[in-house]
Design an enzyme around this catalytic site. Structure first.
Site, PDB file in Angstrom:
ATOM      1  N   ASP A 138       1.201  -8.916  -1.984  1.00 38.98           N
ATOM      2  CA  ASP A 138       0.619  -7.577  -2.103  1.00 38.98           C
ATOM      3  C   ASP A 138       1.695  -6.552  -2.473  1.00 38.98           C
ATOM      4  O   ASP A 138       1.526  -5.744  -3.383  1.00 38.98           O
ATOM      5  CB  ASP A 138      -0.001  -7.147  -0.767  1.00 38.98           C
ATOM      6  CG  ASP A 138      -1.400  -7.697  -0.546  1.00 38.98           C
ATOM      7  OD1 ASP A 138      -2.065  -8.067  -1.526  1.00 38.98           O
ATOM      8  OD2 ASP A 138      -1.818  -7.749   0.625  1.00 38.98           O
ATOM      9  N   TYR A 139       2.782  -6.567  -1.737  1.00 37.13           N
ATOM     10  CA  TYR A 139       3.819  -5.559  -1.950  1.00 37.13           C
ATOM     11  C   TYR A 139       4.497  -5.729  -3.305  1.00 37.13           C
ATOM     12  O   TYR A 139       4.732  -4.763  -4.033  1.00 37.13           O
ATOM     13  CB  TYR A 139       4.859  -5.617  -0.833  1.00 37.13           C
ATOM     14  CG  TYR A 139       4.358  -5.049   0.479  1.00 37.13           C
ATOM     15  CD1 TYR A 139       4.092  -3.691   0.599  1.00 37.13           C
ATOM     16  CD2 TYR A 139       4.154  -5.850   1.586  1.00 37.13           C
ATOM     17  CE1 TYR A 139       3.630  -3.154   1.799  1.00 37.13           C
ATOM     18  CE2 TYR A 139       3.702  -5.319   2.792  1.00 37.13           C
ATOM     19  CZ  TYR A 139       3.441  -3.970   2.893  1.00 37.13           C
ATOM     20  OH  TYR A 139       2.993  -3.437   4.071  1.00 37.13           O
TER      21      TYR A 139
END
Lengths: 404, 404
Positions: free
Chosen positions: A174-175
């Site tokens: 995600d990051y």
């Protein structure tokens, strides 16, 4: 001075991490970020723990999410039911005031609601984050961070060789995807406004794709050598000493001294200078031939000291070292304090909270704490009033009808 | 069409991963990247394995680095001894033709050589990556990726609860820092050229700082609840089933079915529909009260099937799932092939290599394979000749004197 993305407006249609994080990065660089959330429910993170107890929680609710307090910061919140035609229409009008839209619905969702890129001005820059990307046979499949980490090949590489693969401790796909999508979005703004093309762009960022990109030599080694890379724990083939070592105070220290030069320095730190010139220890080849013995030598030394003592002695001899910091260690660290890496964010529900600072920073500019994560819909009237010119009657009606 | 950063020139003064990766991302978005390397030695990665045997390697050398073949791609190579005054002077002249400089020397090194931001035009954008940042008490310490991961708190969170912490399988703080630093650099270009400030900027990106930024709720929970977050392996508190499960063909599959809705779908996939309505199984509370039993139920099912069968059945019931892909799995995957996630990069030494594609992509634009990683100094004469107007005699002298 004025932050670099001052004057840029971003709509965050995302939920959970990837797209909201992307929008948040743009916000921390100076963009005005407006989060659009489902009326009555909002971002999924609002309901994920850990929680701080609040007044309501005494009467049954769970309290205030600290996860949301971090990932929701630095933006305003507008509620809008995008699945209703009037909500979609308002979104299109909001988008007409914006430069960037970030979203991470399953592919096809925005189109079904009539608010996809084809429904909006072509000068908009879209960040579309999804597990498998906007096209390809698996595009409709459900997924989330862990699927990106597994499918993208990083799960298989993380962990100990004789144990099952283990996830990275945070939602890294995600990051990473959010950060790399932000690159493409800002570059598209640069082309549009600095090179003057006037054209927007649609970024297609798959969670697994960002993971593939950072696999180092894993793929090319399979292609050219047939090597299927496996897990190596904390060690690396052909490098010793290199591991996490236990200390007397129950912590772990990473010591990186695989090169002959670093090993010689570590020998000084360990007060075993004779090993640096001993043919049985001095060369990488010698050490790699007895990896376990080399690591046990270092472990025996670290077990006799606290983590702080190991770090001090390594630093004194210029050996790369770090304690595997816990949150408590980070809050207690001199360097973290001196750099201002923890900022105080004023949360509208629970007040002052200390959180990680925006990253990266600009030399000569102060680190600015983002605004606290907003209450659901706290800015609906302000935003729809000021940007779309809706009056109080119209805003009341929208709220009453559940559009906002 | 023209890529977004077309016309932007980047100097890559970095070595290993972080700064070169940042420069490479800008290159994959269209910038012209010129790597400046130490004469006779070049980037450290050129000497790191795995290696493909080459003619020279038969006579003793190690061969051609596949690590370099990936991370060195998409740029030209110029040799220049920056530690010599004439080399530094040439670097200042090169910088005057550039928009961005990326570097990851230890803080103070460029200043010592007279080629820091203060020595160059203030319209330049600098990306300065280091382990601990450009200031603060630990700034002079040695370090590298693992120190960033440990000091930044991600090491402590990764691994199994009853085992030592384990590193992420790739140099994640290098990659994350490079990606986030690229954001700031492109934003600074946007401010300079689109908002028209004309001013450059100096980005200070510490490896540990990018890691702090992605710690989720870890820091704020310590601040507000005193919670010192620990490792959880593949599980998460209050969610089951959620783990990596073994399959009949020796692989691992991540199944994410902690929500009641996903659990109900998984029950269908497992042909155990009765569990979805059984009070002993149907609710998160019930499942969390017997986490091990829940995970063993799923593991017993996955052990009876191949990974492909588990994935097919989960997908048929819309349950998030992924095999922990190996490199071989990735090369064999239908979706990866359909999306073109592996591109053929022509390496100047070993020819065609299949590598991970640039990330992210723009909808409607073809995925373009970067140029292969250059031979050391392959473009010295071309670059110094065309950009600085040096003639053959001057170039010959510089080479003879070891400046290039």
């Amino acid at each position: 001075v004025t932050p670099p993305l001052d004057g840029v407006r971003v709509l965050d249609l995302g939920t959970r991490i990837a797209a909201p994080f992307c929008a948040g990065l743009l916000g921390e660089l100076g963009a005005d970020v407006i989060k659009v959330e489902q009326p009555g429910r909002g971002d999924f993170l609002r309901g994920l723990g850990p929680f701080v107890a609040t007044e309501e929680s005494a009467s049954g609710a769970v309290g205030h999410s600290l996860y949301w307090a971090v990932e929701g910061r630095g933006r305003r919140s507008v509620t809008l039911d995008l699945g209703k035609p009037e909500g979609a229409g308002l979104l299109r009008r909001l988008a007409a005031t914006a430069d960037v839209v970030c979203e991470n619905f399953r592919p096809g969702t925005l189109e079904r609601w009539g608010i996809g890129p084809g429904d909006c001005d072509p000068s908009l820059v879209w960040v579309r984050i999804s597990t498998y990307g906007q096209d390809g046979p698996y595009s409709p499949r459900p997924g989330l961070d862990r699927v990106g980490v597994g499918f993208g090949g990083l799960m298989h590489l993380t962990g100990e060789p004789d144990r099952p693969p283990v996830r990275v401790g945070v939602t890294i796909s995600d990051y990473l995807t959010g950060a790399m999508a932000a690159n493409a979005a800002i570059a598209a703004l640069f082309a549009r406004d600095a090179r003057g093309t006037g054209e927007g762009a649609v970024v297609d960022a798959a969670l697994y794709g960002s993971v593939l990109r950072v696999l180092e030599w894993t793929l090319v080694a399979y292609d050219r050598l047939g090597v299927v890379r496996g897990r190596e724990g904390n060690r690396l083939a052909n490098s010793a000493p290199l591991d996490n070592y236990p200390t007397a105070d129950g912590k772990w220290v990473c010591v990186v001294a695989g090169s002959d030069a670093n090993f010689a320095r570590l020998c000084e730190a360990m007060e075993r200078p004779e090993l640096a010139t001993d043919p049985g220890w001095a060369t990488t080849a010698a050490r790699v031939s007895k990896v376990d013995e080399v690591n046990e030598l270092v472990a025996a030394w670290t077990r006799s000291l606290t983590a702080a003592e190991v770090v001090d002695r390594c630093v004194a001899h210029d050996v790369p070292v770090a304690t595997a910091h816990t949150a408590a260690d980070i809050f207690a660290d001199t360097h973290v304090a001196a750099r201002g890496d923890l900022v105080t964010v004023e949360d509208p529900v629970i007040g002052a909270t200390r959180q990680q600072a925006p990253f990266p920073r600009f030399v000569g500019e102060p680190v600015v704490a983002p605004a606290g994560a907003p209450l659901l819909g706290a800015h609906t009237r302000e935003v729809l009033g000021s940007l779309l010119g809706l009056d109080d009657d119209a805003l009341d009606r929208l709220a009453a009808e559940g559009i906002t």
